[in-house]
Scaffold this motif. Structure first.
Motif, mmCIF file in Angstrom:
data_model
loop_
_atom_site.group_PDB
_atom_site.id
_atom_site.type_symbol
_atom_site.label_atom_id
_atom_site.label_comp_id
_atom_site.label_asym_id
_atom_site.label_seq_id
_atom_site.Cartn_x
_atom_site.Cartn_y
_atom_site.Cartn_z
ATOM 1 N N GLY A 1 7.545 0.318 -11.593
ATOM 2 C CA GLY A 1 6.688 0.424 -12.767
ATOM 3 C C GLY A 1 7.423 0.033 -14.035
ATOM 4 O O GLY A 1 8.632 -0.184 -14.036
ATOM 5 N N THR B 1 4.777 6.170 -10.173
ATOM 6 C CA THR B 1 5.539 5.335 -11.094
ATOM 7 C C THR B 1 4.596 4.885 -12.204
ATOM 8 O O THR B 1 3.450 4.514 -11.944
ATOM 9 N N TYR C 1 0.906 5.153 -10.931
ATOM 10 C CA TYR C 1 0.510 4.615 -9.629
ATOM 11 C C TYR C 1 1.220 5.394 -8.524
ATOM 12 O O TYR C 1 2.453 5.599 -8.580
ATOM 13 N N ARG D 1 -4.200 5.330 -8.455
ATOM 14 C CA ARG D 1 -3.680 5.417 -9.808
ATOM 15 C C ARG D 1 -4.431 6.487 -10.579
ATOM 16 O O ARG D 1 -5.580 6.820 -10.272
ATOM 17 N N LEU E 1 5.019 -3.280 -7.500
ATOM 18 C CA LEU E 1 5.401 -1.923 -7.156
ATOM 19 C C LEU E 1 5.858 -1.864 -5.705
ATOM 20 O O LEU E 1 5.340 -2.591 -4.858
ATOM 21 N N VAL F 1 2.916 2.681 -15.003
ATOM 22 C CA VAL F 1 2.641 1.296 -15.389
ATOM 23 C C VAL F 1 1.908 1.333 -16.727
ATOM 24 O O VAL F 1 0.876 1.992 -16.848
#
Length: 126
Positions: A9, A120, A94, A38, A20, A122
């Motif tokens: 990310g 992670t 995510y 997400r 990813l 984003v």
């Protein structure tokens, strides 16, 4: 016990790309269908993409179809999400997730997955 760890990310401008990765521990990775979800601030966690054990069956949310690609490398115990043409509305944490062992059908509900990574971030700037 399978553990999932996401990475890749970051901050990207609109129109950009990110990939990813989700690394899984354990020797039974090929037994699991996998998914990406997400969650944006203040919103429910939503389905993004699904892949079966072989990679031969994938499925996408309509909001990402044609821009995102899910894939897996079973030799590396890793699932990927290639994200192209990113939009500010793609901003979210995510998560990768695994289905119960042996269940390979397309799954878009959170309840159909029994293992999750920590996520992670984003962020897509306009």
């Amino acid at each position: 016990q399978v553990q999932l760890v996401e990475s890749g990310g970051g901050l990207v401008q609109a129109g950009g790309s990110l990939r990813l990765s989700c690394a899984a521990t354990g020797r039974t990775f090929t037994s699991y269908a996998m998914g990406w979800f997400r969650q944006a601030p203040g919103k429910e966690r939503e389905f993004v993409a699904f892949i079966n054990w072989s990679g031969g069956n994938t499925y996408y949310a309509s909001s990402v179809k044609g821009r995102f690609t899910i894939s897996r490398d079973n030799a590396k115990n890793t699932v990927y999400l290639q994200m192209n043409s990113l939009k500010p509305e793609d901003t979210a944490v995510y998560y990768c997730a695994k289905r119960p062992m042996g269940l390979q059908g397309v799954a878009i509900m959170k309840s159909e997955y029994d293992g999750w990574g920590k996520g992670t971030q984003v962020t897509v700037s306009s």
